[in-house]
Design an enzyme around this catalytic site. Structure first.
Site, PDB file in Angstrom:
ATOM      1  N   ASP A   1      41.077  74.072  87.388  1.00 43.59           N
ATOM      2  CA  ASP A   1      41.100  74.417  88.814  1.00 43.59           C
ATOM      3  C   ASP A   1      42.506  74.739  89.328  1.00 43.59           C
ATOM      4  O   ASP A   1      42.979  74.142  90.292  1.00 43.59           O
ATOM      5  CB  ASP A   1      40.512  73.269  89.650  1.00 43.59           C
ATOM      6  CG  ASP A   1      39.130  72.849  89.189  1.00 43.59           C
ATOM      7  OD1 ASP A   1      38.365  73.729  88.800  1.00 43.59           O
ATOM      8  OD2 ASP A   1      38.839  71.640  89.212  1.00 43.59           O
TER       9      ASP A   1
ATOM     10  N   GLU B   1      31.715  78.192  94.987  1.00 46.23           N
ATOM     11  CA  GLU B   1      32.744  77.179  95.237  1.00 46.23           C
ATOM     12  C   GLU B   1      34.123  77.758  94.953  1.00 46.23           C
ATOM     13  O   GLU B   1      34.273  78.937  94.629  1.00 46.23           O
ATOM     14  CB  GLU B   1      32.493  75.949  94.360  1.00 46.23           C
ATOM     15  CG  GLU B   1      32.462  76.251  92.872  1.00 46.23           C
ATOM     16  CD  GLU B   1      31.985  75.089  92.025  1.00 46.23           C
ATOM     17  OE1 GLU B   1      31.517  74.084  92.600  1.00 46.23           O
ATOM     18  OE2 GLU B   1      32.062  75.172  90.794  1.00 46.23           O
TER      19      GLU B   1
END
Length: 526
Positions: free
Chosen positions: A14, A197
């Site tokens: 991420d 997301e």
């Protein structure tokens, strides 16, 4: 400038990147490990230095409720391991202040829904490794990001719960207080993939561009884009969606997604994304790492090139990039959840020496913190080793002490001394695959007798070795067990951390010397 991949190897999912002047700053997720949210700095996107951790004081936040839940997947038959804790941070800079915005997923009592603690950390000096206490804001979701608009307004956009058909929501926020300054509205639901997301928003030529991930963070992971001239929408999807994915390809780098787009000093566009190095047998033992790819604006839309490793031979994969440098000793040491630092005594005169005070908590504990300290496995092929000496109490106690490769309470392998029957034990546990294996060999150990452990690893296997008496007593290593790395591979969020641990009913002390984390292999595996 050329991309060398992965730019942050090992447990580095991420990624979010911001450029400030001549420097790029990057942050990753850390889930259940402390300190959290490592900050890396680079001037060339190739050579990175670990300069701090945004969550570096335990008083900032508790990670106790960050255990890992097991979710069987009907479509694949595999088990997804969903770890709580620190998810998908975003790093931004505005008005002389650096911000990291993030989610702490709290797993409450069994059967209760997850709690999303969303928060903002800030600092005026990113090099000082001194970040603020969290400012919390109300948002039922994950993966928040920030946009500083031209009119001075600041917007949070994130993936609003519940999944898997989440939506991207937006609201204006006061960064100083966390107060919402507008209603929260859904602005885009993606292109139809599950789990929309990881949103990031950029303003370009009067358009608001929204970059998101879809398809889940594994096989079907992809990056899609939409745009609008009004920040509240409606958003039109890019005709070329997905603009980045490895699904359906035979690429070595798979699962690419969760991308941050940014420009370098020369105006070139890049994407920093997560991905895994996945071999032909399905191994991706390093977990989700940070990769770099080039991008271009083709008219009104951004395109991102397929993520590549420079050289495809196994022997060359280890040479793809140098490991991140460490700005100050100890910045890269990791503990599990809320560590009790009274159980670690570091020798300031000897680099790498530490005394562990054993605790009753083992690696299998879902909430408490075992006596364990380690570092991310950065090398695809490497070794970690330690020499230990047990105190008088430890020799006579039922102490377990050794070297472990840890992912979460459900998955670890380790080689250790078991004081209850004076054996050296190899153990591997993977509850997601219903694996629990041990192998023992008896040894004779007395007070002040040296005992050494070593883990050697390649892309396809782990080797667990030991020797009694230290270098002077017995310089030769004995191989206890070899296992395939598939034994710890599976759909998850985290990556391997290799470290030392000590478990006992008493406060037994174990002296760890010559502790080496993740160095190049000294010899070929057996």
């Amino acid at each position: 400038m050329s991309g060398i991949n992965p730019i942050i190897p090992g447990f580095a999912p991420d990624p979010s990147v911001v450029r400030v002047g001549e420097w790029f700053f990057l942050v990753n997720s850390t889930f259940h490990m402390f300190p959290g949210l490592p900050i890396y700095a680079s001037q060339d996107l190739v050579n990175w230095k670990h300069i701090g951790n945004a969550l570096h004081r335990q008083s900032q936040m508790s990670l106790k409720k960050s255990d890992t839940k097991l979710y069987p997947q009907e479509d694949t038959g595999e088990v997804l391991l969903a770890t709580g804790g620190l998810y998908a941070p975003t790093i931004r800079y505005h008005g002389g202040i650096y911000y990291v915005i993030c989610t702490n997923i709290v797993h409450p009592a069994e059967g209760a829904p997850d709690v999303s603690e969303n928060f903002i950390l800030s600092t005026k000096d990113i090099w000082a490794n001194s970040w603020s206490d969290p400012v919390y804001f109300e948002f039922q979701g994950i993966d928040p990001s920030l946009l500083f608009d031209d009119d001075g307004k600041v917007y949070v956009h994130g993936s609003a719960a519940p999944g898997p058909f989440t939506k991207i929501n937006l609201f204006e926020v006061d960064l100083a207080t966390g107060k919402k300054l507008s209603d929260e509205r859904t602005i885009w639901g993606g292109t139809g993939g599950i789990y929309p997301e990881g949103p990031h928003m950029y303003k370009r030529n009067g358009w608001y561009y929204l970059l998101i991930s879809e398809g889940g963070t594994h096989d079907n992971h992809m990056i899609t884009m939409a745009r609008s001239q009004d920040i509240w929408g409606p958003y039109e999807p890019c005709p070329q969606n997905p603009i980045l994915t490895a699904r359906g390809t035979g690429e070595y780098i798979q699962y690419t997604g969760h991308c941050e787009a940014f420009q370098d000093q020369d105006g070139n566009w890049w994407g920093a994304c997560l991905g895994v190095r996945k071999d032909a047998k399905g191994r991706f033992i390093m977990g989700r790492e940070t990769f770099l790819t080039s991008g271009n604006w083709n008219g009104d839309w951004l395109s991102l090139d397929l993520v590549k490793s420079n050289i495809e031979t196994l022997s060359s994969r280890e040479k793809l990039s140098d490991l991140p440098q460490i700005d100050k000793p100890g910045l890269d040491i990791l503990y599990i959840r809320d560590a009790d630092f009274r159980r670690y005594r570091f020798d300031s005169h000897k680099n790498g020496d530490v005394t562990l005070i054993a605790s009753k908590t083992d690696l299998s504990a879902p909430e408490e913190s075992p006596t364990f300290m380690g570092k991310r496995q950065r090398r695809l092929c490497g070794q970690s080793l330690v020499d230990i000496t047990l105190s008088d109490i430890a020799v006579s106690a039922d102490v377990n002490v050794g070297l472990a490769c840890y992912k979460d309470e459900h998955r670890y392998l380790r080689i250790f001394y078991d004081g209850s029957d004076s054996t050296v034990v190899f153990e591997v546990v993977n509850n997601a695959k219903k694996i629990s294996q041990t192998k023992r060999t008896a040894i004779t150990l007395s007070q002040n007798t040296g005992l050494s452990f070593k883990l050697q690893y390649t892309e396809d296997q782990y080797e667990a070795l030991f020797r009694v008496g230290g270098k002077s007593g017995n310089p030769e290593w004995s191989l206890l067990e070899t296992v395939d790395t598939l034994i710890l591979t599976g759909p998850d969020f985290v990556g391997p951390v290799i470290g030392v641990f000590a478990v006992a009913e008493t406060d037994a002390e174990v002296h760890c010397t010559s502790l080496v984390f993740d160095e190049p292999l000294a010899q070929k595996p057996h």
